[in-house]
Design an enzyme around this catalytic site. Structure first.
Site, short mmCIF file in Angstrom:
data_model
loop_
_atom_site.label_atom_id
_atom_site.label_comp_id
_atom_site.label_asym_id
_atom_site.label_seq_id
_atom_site.Cartn_x
_atom_site.Cartn_y
_atom_site.Cartn_z
N CYS A 1 0.74 -1.32 -0.03
CA CYS A 1 -0.05 0.17 0.31
C CYS A 1 0.99 1.26 -0.09
O CYS A 1 0.30 2.32 -0.03
CB CYS A 1 -0.97 0.06 1.07
SG CYS A 1 -2.22 -1.27 0.85
N HIS B 1 -3.70 6.99 3.38
CA HIS B 1 -4.02 5.59 2.73
C HIS B 1 -5.45 5.44 3.31
O HIS B 1 -5.63 5.17 4.48
CB HIS B 1 -3.03 4.60 2.90
CG HIS B 1 -3.38 3.41 2.22
ND1 HIS B 1 -3.67 3.26 1.22
CD2 HIS B 1 -3.29 2.12 3.07
CE1 HIS B 1 -3.87 2.05 0.96
NE2 HIS B 1 -3.96 1.25 2.00
N ASN C 1 -10.30 0.34 -0.36
CA ASN C 1 -8.88 0.36 -0.35
C ASN C 1 -8.35 -0.14 -1.55
O ASN C 1 -8.49 -1.39 -2.21
CB ASN C 1 -8.37 -0.63 0.76
CG ASN C 1 -7.04 -0.59 0.85
OD1 ASN C 1 -6.13 -0.12 -0.07
ND2 ASN C 1 -6.46 -1.20 2.02
O1 UT7 Z 1 -4.17 -1.38 3.22
C1 UT7 Z 1 -3.18 -2.30 3.68
C2 UT7 Z 1 -3.31 -2.37 5.14
N1 UT7 Z 1 -4.42 -2.87 5.69
C3 UT7 Z 1 -5.08 -2.40 6.65
O2 UT7 Z 1 -4.73 -1.30 7.11
C4 UT7 Z 1 -6.16 -2.95 7.23
C5 UT7 Z 1 -6.23 -3.08 8.72
N2 UT7 Z 1 -7.23 -3.87 9.39
C6 UT7 Z 1 -8.42 -3.62 9.38
O3 UT7 Z 1 -8.87 -2.71 8.66
C7 UT7 Z 1 -9.46 -4.38 10.39
O4 UT7 Z 1 -8.72 -5.18 11.23
C8 UT7 Z 1 -10.48 -5.25 9.32
C9 UT7 Z 1 -11.38 -4.43 8.85
C10 UT7 Z 1 -9.80 -6.06 8.41
C11 UT7 Z 1 -11.36 -6.03 10.59
O5 UT7 Z 1 -11.79 -5.44 11.63
P1 UT7 Z 1 -11.61 -5.62 13.16
O6 UT7 Z 1 -12.21 -4.90 13.79
O7 UT7 Z 1 -10.11 -5.81 13.27
O8 UT7 Z 1 -12.14 -7.31 13.15
P2 UT7 Z 1 -11.47 -8.57 13.74
O9 UT7 Z 1 -10.50 -9.12 12.61
O10 UT7 Z 1 -10.75 -8.28 15.01
O11 UT7 Z 1 -12.76 -9.31 13.85
C12 UT7 Z 1 -13.73 -9.15 14.81
C13 UT7 Z 1 -14.78 -10.07 14.51
C14 UT7 Z 1 -14.39 -11.76 14.11
O12 UT7 Z 1 -15.70 -12.56 14.86
P3 UT7 Z 1 -15.15 -12.99 16.24
O13 UT7 Z 1 -13.98 -13.86 16.21
O14 UT7 Z 1 -15.01 -12.10 17.21
O15 UT7 Z 1 -16.51 -13.81 16.47
C15 UT7 Z 1 -14.45 -11.92 12.71
O16 UT7 Z 1 -14.58 -13.21 12.33
O17 UT7 Z 1 -15.43 -9.71 13.24
C16 UT7 Z 1 -15.60 -10.86 12.43
N3 UT7 Z 1 -15.51 -10.50 11.02
C17 UT7 Z 1 -16.61 -10.22 10.27
N4 UT7 Z 1 -17.89 -10.06 10.55
C18 UT7 Z 1 -18.87 -9.92 9.69
C19 UT7 Z 1 -14.53 -10.24 10.14
N5 UT7 Z 1 -14.70 -9.96 9.08
C20 UT7 Z 1 -16.13 -9.69 9.22
C21 UT7 Z 1 -17.12 -9.15 8.15
N6 UT7 Z 1 -18.42 -9.27 8.29
N7 UT7 Z 1 -16.69 -8.83 6.81
#
Ligand code: UT7
Length: 326
Positions: free
Chosen positions: A113, A253, A283
């Protein structure tokens, strides 16, 4: 002192929209979750048969047309991309040929990125050194080509698009003023593509095991992104005695609205001074920063101080201080 200034911006976004409602039909997710956790409403999808060069060409042609520049005047074309048209040759060569930049040399920059910011910095240095007069720096990514639309943790985030800037020399106190970039290869584990490179070339097994898609441990990336985007921006501002009041716009970004808000807060910048378009495009990896400049171009004035900041796979991150030139 000779500096490199952005003198035109172009963009291309494929017309096809992939909304949160569409994604609800593909994976177990909801519009509410996506909007609340990322700030994204929809993203654009290029579709089969066209690659990153297609979008890069359109964006570059718009930038040249806006400045009424003959493509034969371009000395250097750099394409920032993680989704090149082919593993080789460089997408930049295909783009230069298609737009008629027959005098130019060029290459691709891949720093996840951070690709666009690193490409912009490199092109600016070539201009400052006097080796290049006119350069095109293009960020173009067809993320839909490397996204697993059965993985809800990544497929809701990414989209396709391209943005291009024209760089020219100036003797005025505008343009790219300074930058502060860093990388840490220990971050590779948290954001990468497992197969398709020289260590694990494509095979039936890699395809069957879905190893040609973006793999991300989102929480780890999130944590580092907030800290490092803010730290790089802060270091740059401190070095030049810039305060939040001196900044017209923060250009981060576009990976997650919550990352952007947290970074802006650390810098003491109100959200009115933050460029945001993640709700419409998601993104787009190498295209987020030029697409922000494109969307906010009409609000910018000559002399405005902008801080561009990025964080991505590698890990790679950085910040760049830019004084708007027109
Ligand atoms: O551009 C390159 C660099 N990339 C970034 O900067 C991305 C950085 N990361 C993020 O933006 C976030 O971490 C995400 C958007 C990818 C995920 O958000 P989060 O708040 O960190 O969620 P998480 O991965 O901690 O997951 C929380 C919960 C999980 O369920 P449990 O284990 O708590 O039951 C996931 O399975 O949310 C669940 N989950 C979803 N639920 C509904 C993950 N993706 C989804 C989804 N819809 N699409």
């Amino acid at each position: 002192m000779r500096r490199a200034a952005i003198t035109a911006v172009g963009a291309y976004l494929p017309p096809r929209r992939l909304t949160n409602a569409d994604l609800e039909k593909l994976v177990d997710t909801s519009d509410e979750w996506i909007l609340e956790r990322t700030g994204i409403r929809e993203r654009r999808i290029l579709g089969r048969g066209k690659g990153s060069a297609y979008m890069a060409i359109k964006a570059a042609e718009e930038a040249l047309q806006k400045r009424q520049i003959d493509p034969a005047e371009i000395d250097l074309v750099i394409v920032a991309t993680v989704t090149p048209e082919h593993p080789f040759p460089a997408t930049a060569n295909i783009v230069a040929n298609a737009i008629g930049a027959h005098r130019a040399w060029g290459f691709d920059v891949e720093a996840a990125c951070s690709s666009f910011l690193y490409a912009l910095s490199s092109a600016a240095d070539s201009i400052v050194a006097g080796r290049v007069q006119k350069a095109l720096v293009i960020g173009s990514d067809k993320m839909s080509a490397i996204i697993d639309y059965t993985d809800r943790a990544t497929c809701v985030i990414f989209g396709d698009g391209a943005g291009a800037v024209l760089l020219e020399p100036t003797d005025e106190e505008v343009g790219i003023m300074d930058y502060h970039h860093q990388a840490d290869g220990s971050g590779c584990a948290f954001l990468h593509m497992k197969a398709g490179g020289s260590v694990l070339p494509p095979s039936l097994r890699t395809v069957r095991n879905r190893l040609h898609y973006v793999y991300q441990e989102g929480r780890q990336v999130f944590k580092h992104a907030v800290v490092q985007m803010a730290a790089a921006s802060e270091a740059l501002m401190k070095k030049h005695g810039l305060t939040a009041d001196d900044i017209a716009f923060f250009v981060p970004h576009q990976a997650n609205r919550r990352i952007i808000e947290a970074a802006a807060q650390r810098l003491g910048l109100p959200m009115e001074k933050v460029m945001l378009n993640i709700d419409r495009y998601g993104n787009t990896t190498s295209a987020t920063l030029p697409l922000c400049l494109y969307d906010y171009e009409s609000q910018l004035k000559k002399g405005d101080n902008l801080i561009l900041a990025t964080f991505g796979g590698g890990f790679t991150w950085g910040a760049l201080w830019l004084r708007w030139a027109y």
